[in-house]
Write a protein that holds these residues in place. Sequence first.
Motif, mmCIF file in Angstrom:
data_model
loop_
_atom_site.group_PDB
_atom_site.id
_atom_site.type_symbol
_atom_site.label_atom_id
_atom_site.label_comp_id
_atom_site.label_asym_id
_atom_site.label_seq_id
_atom_site.Cartn_x
_atom_site.Cartn_y
_atom_site.Cartn_z
ATOM 1 N N ALA A 40 0.833 -1.200 0.000
ATOM 2 C CA ALA A 40 0.000 0.000 0.000
ATOM 3 C C ALA A 40 0.861 1.242 0.000
ATOM 4 C CB ALA A 40 -0.924 -0.004 1.215
ATOM 5 N N TYR A 41 1.914 1.225 0.799
ATOM 6 C CA TYR A 41 2.816 2.384 0.860
ATOM 7 C C TYR A 41 3.433 2.665 -0.507
ATOM 8 C CZ TYR A 41 6.889 5.247 1.688
ATOM 9 O OH TYR A 41 7.833 6.241 1.605
ATOM 10 N N GLN A 42 3.874 1.633 -1.186
ATOM 11 C CA GLN A 42 4.499 1.826 -2.495
ATOM 12 C C GLN A 42 3.525 2.479 -3.475
ATOM 13 O OE1 GLN A 42 6.113 -1.925 -3.837
ATOM 14 N NE2 GLN A 42 7.520 -2.106 -2.097
ATOM 15 N N VAL A 43 2.281 2.025 -3.459
ATOM 16 C CA VAL A 43 1.272 2.580 -4.365
ATOM 17 C C VAL A 43 0.971 4.029 -4.008
ATOM 18 C CG1 VAL A 43 -1.130 2.433 -5.132
ATOM 19 C CG2 VAL A 43 0.223 0.337 -4.853
ATOM 20 N N PHE A 44 0.676 4.277 -2.745
ATOM 21 C CA PHE A 44 0.290 5.622 -2.329
ATOM 22 C C PHE A 44 1.450 6.601 -2.438
ATOM 23 C CE2 PHE A 44 -3.006 3.327 0.357
ATOM 24 C CZ PHE A 44 -4.029 3.580 -0.540
ATOM 25 N N SER A 45 2.683 6.134 -2.193
ATOM 26 C CA SER A 45 3.850 7.003 -2.306
ATOM 27 C C SER A 45 4.029 7.487 -3.739
ATOM 28 C CB SER A 45 5.105 6.259 -1.839
ATOM 29 O OG SER A 45 6.241 7.080 -1.963
ATOM 30 N N SER A 46 3.857 6.559 -4.676
ATOM 31 C CA SER A 46 3.970 6.934 -6.089
ATOM 32 C C SER A 46 2.914 7.965 -6.475
ATOM 33 C CB SER A 46 3.826 5.682 -6.969
ATOM 34 O OG SER A 46 3.829 6.041 -8.340
ATOM 35 N N LEU A 47 1.678 7.736 -6.060
ATOM 36 C CA LEU A 47 0.594 8.665 -6.393
ATOM 37 C C LEU A 47 0.765 10.007 -5.675
ATOM 38 C CD1 LEU A 47 -2.418 6.186 -6.238
ATOM 39 C CD2 LEU A 47 -1.456 7.242 -8.296
ATOM 40 N N ALA A 48 1.217 9.946 -4.424
ATOM 41 C CA ALA A 48 1.405 11.180 -3.652
ATOM 42 C C ALA A 48 2.452 12.070 -4.303
ATOM 43 C CB ALA A 48 1.806 10.844 -2.219
ATOM 44 N N ASN A 49 3.510 11.467 -4.795
ATOM 45 C CA ASN A 49 4.563 12.247 -5.443
ATOM 46 C C ASN A 49 4.124 12.815 -6.791
ATOM 47 O OD1 ASN A 49 7.072 12.282 -3.770
ATOM 48 N ND2 ASN A 49 6.757 10.069 -3.798
ATOM 49 N N GLN A 50 3.019 12.274 -7.313
ATOM 50 C CA GLN A 50 2.428 12.834 -8.540
ATOM 51 C C GLN A 50 1.402 13.932 -8.222
ATOM 52 O OE1 GLN A 50 1.111 9.720 -11.400
ATOM 53 N NE2 GLN A 50 2.319 8.295 -10.167
ATOM 54 N N GLY A 51 1.173 14.186 -6.919
ATOM 55 C CA GLY A 51 0.286 15.267 -6.529
ATOM 56 C C GLY A 51 -1.120 14.847 -6.172
ATOM 57 N N ASP A 52 -1.384 13.551 -6.034
ATOM 58 C CA ASP A 52 -2.719 13.081 -5.672
ATOM 59 C C ASP A 52 -2.984 13.396 -4.202
ATOM 60 O OD1 ASP A 52 -4.683 11.097 -4.531
ATOM 61 O OD2 ASP A 52 -4.819 10.499 -6.632
ATOM 62 N N ALA A 53 -3.975 14.253 -3.924
ATOM 63 C CA ALA A 53 -4.211 14.740 -2.564
ATOM 64 C C ALA A 53 -4.644 13.627 -1.612
ATOM 65 C CB ALA A 53 -5.256 15.853 -2.581
ATOM 66 N N LEU A 54 -5.530 12.745 -2.052
ATOM 67 C CA LEU A 54 -5.987 11.682 -1.165
ATOM 68 C C LEU A 54 -4.855 10.708 -0.860
ATOM 69 C CD1 LEU A 54 -8.238 10.479 0.481
ATOM 70 C CD2 LEU A 54 -9.099 9.327 -1.580
ATOM 71 N N ALA A 55 -4.001 10.458 -1.850
ATOM 72 C CA ALA A 55 -2.828 9.605 -1.612
ATOM 73 C C ALA A 55 -1.876 10.279 -0.637
ATOM 74 C CB ALA A 55 -2.128 9.299 -2.928
ATOM 75 N N GLN A 56 -1.745 11.594 -0.744
ATOM 76 C CA GLN A 56 -0.894 12.330 0.192
ATOM 77 C C GLN A 56 -1.435 12.224 1.620
ATOM 78 O OE1 GLN A 56 -1.025 16.142 -1.744
ATOM 79 N NE2 GLN A 56 0.813 15.746 -2.963
ATOM 80 N N PHE A 57 -2.744 12.392 1.754
ATOM 81 C CA PHE A 57 -3.344 12.219 3.086
ATOM 82 C C PHE A 57 -3.080 10.807 3.603
ATOM 83 C CE2 PHE A 57 -6.928 10.199 5.264
ATOM 84 C CZ PHE A 57 -6.808 10.817 6.501
ATOM 85 N N THR A 58 -3.284 9.819 2.746
ATOM 86 C CA THR A 58 -3.116 8.427 3.159
ATOM 87 C C THR A 58 -1.679 8.140 3.566
ATOM 88 O OG1 THR A 58 -4.847 7.835 1.575
ATOM 89 C CG2 THR A 58 -3.543 6.041 2.487
ATOM 90 N N LEU A 59 -0.746 8.717 2.831
ATOM 91 C CA LEU A 59 0.661 8.527 3.162
ATOM 92 C C LEU A 59 0.967 9.149 4.537
ATOM 93 C CD1 LEU A 59 2.946 7.153 1.628
ATOM 94 C CD2 LEU A 59 3.631 9.405 0.758
ATOM 95 N N GLY A 60 0.414 10.332 4.777
ATOM 96 C CA GLY A 60 0.576 10.943 6.091
ATOM 97 C C GLY A 60 0.013 10.065 7.185
ATOM 98 N N PHE A 61 -1.145 9.494 6.912
ATOM 99 C CA PHE A 61 -1.805 8.594 7.865
ATOM 100 C C PHE A 61 -0.920 7.384 8.164
ATOM 101 C CE2 PHE A 61 -4.497 4.958 8.768
ATOM 102 C CZ PHE A 61 -5.389 5.446 9.712
ATOM 103 N N HIS A 81 0.218 18.191 5.199
ATOM 104 C CA HIS A 81 0.271 19.578 4.749
ATOM 105 C C HIS A 81 0.110 19.655 3.235
ATOM 106 C CE1 HIS A 81 1.554 23.762 4.426
ATOM 107 N NE2 HIS A 81 1.394 23.846 5.730
ATOM 108 N N ALA A 82 0.776 18.754 2.511
ATOM 109 C CA ALA A 82 0.668 18.748 1.056
ATOM 110 C C ALA A 82 -0.784 18.540 0.625
ATOM 111 C CB ALA A 82 1.561 17.653 0.470
ATOM 112 N N ALA A 83 -1.469 17.595 1.277
ATOM 113 C CA ALA A 83 -2.869 17.325 0.927
ATOM 114 C C ALA A 83 -3.783 18.455 1.388
ATOM 115 C CB ALA A 83 -3.312 16.002 1.560
ATOM 116 N N ALA A 84 -3.502 18.987 2.571
ATOM 117 C CA ALA A 84 -4.341 20.066 3.105
ATOM 118 C C ALA A 84 -4.292 21.297 2.213
ATOM 119 C CB ALA A 84 -3.876 20.429 4.525
ATOM 120 N N GLU A 85 -3.128 21.602 1.696
ATOM 121 C CA GLU A 85 -2.990 22.761 0.807
ATOM 122 C C GLU A 85 -3.796 22.588 -0.474
ATOM 123 O OE1 GLU A 85 -1.838 25.601 1.314
ATOM 124 O OE2 GLU A 85 -0.311 25.519 2.881
ATOM 125 N N GLN A 86 -4.083 21.343 -0.831
ATOM 126 C CA GLN A 86 -4.916 21.070 -2.008
ATOM 127 C C GLN A 86 -6.407 21.010 -1.664
ATOM 128 O OE1 GLN A 86 -3.579 18.580 -5.309
ATOM 129 N NE2 GLN A 86 -2.080 17.677 -3.892
#
Length: 229
Positions: A40-61, A81-86
Amino acid sequence: MKHKLISVFLLVALLISPLAYSSDFRKGVDAFQKEDFQQAYQVFSSLANQGDALAQFTLGFMYENGQGVPQNDIEAVRWYHAAAEQGDALAQLSLGVRYTEGRGVPQNDAEAIRWYRAAAEQGQAQAQINLGARYIQGKGVPQNDAEAIRWFRAAAEQGDAQAQFRLSSMYFIGGGVVQNHVQAHMWANIAASQGNQNAVKLRNQLAEEMTPTQIQEAQKLAQEWVNSR
């Protein structure tokens, strides 16, 4: 609060539609639900680095809870913070909690209010409750019971039992509103019906101070509110 956020996240994850999010995100959700946190981390990390806000929240979680990665408050805050700013409301709520408690960031009441308000204005019920509580305490904002009532009511109208109990309590003591046992009983009764034990106690206490006619009116109002949902 931590357990509350866990419950919220899992609910979001379970309700995600395959049509609404990418197949990659679904893979991350599926892995998370199977407790394959590294995948899950690998998937969400990839999406988060592409700017996906929900993935960023999930990664923070995941950083907050040490799932798939070592627990790291600073990294959790960075991704929240990255997701919140979005504009992600759950990330904004999480960031508000972090600033309230001083975890991963210096404790800062003003920043906590900023993020609670951002999430509350999007209708996030827990953020509305937290913001209302800060108005009662006068932390980060001037003490204002009327504002507290406004935010408790917003969350109560969404069906949040905690907010309904808090709203009932304000009517009981006359905080920010004219004291009104009928309204207090109504909201306590609604919250009690959802299993809030503090509301059960308050409802019973109120009943001892009310006439049968007042109790009947309060029950009628509670039933009308439930039926309108």
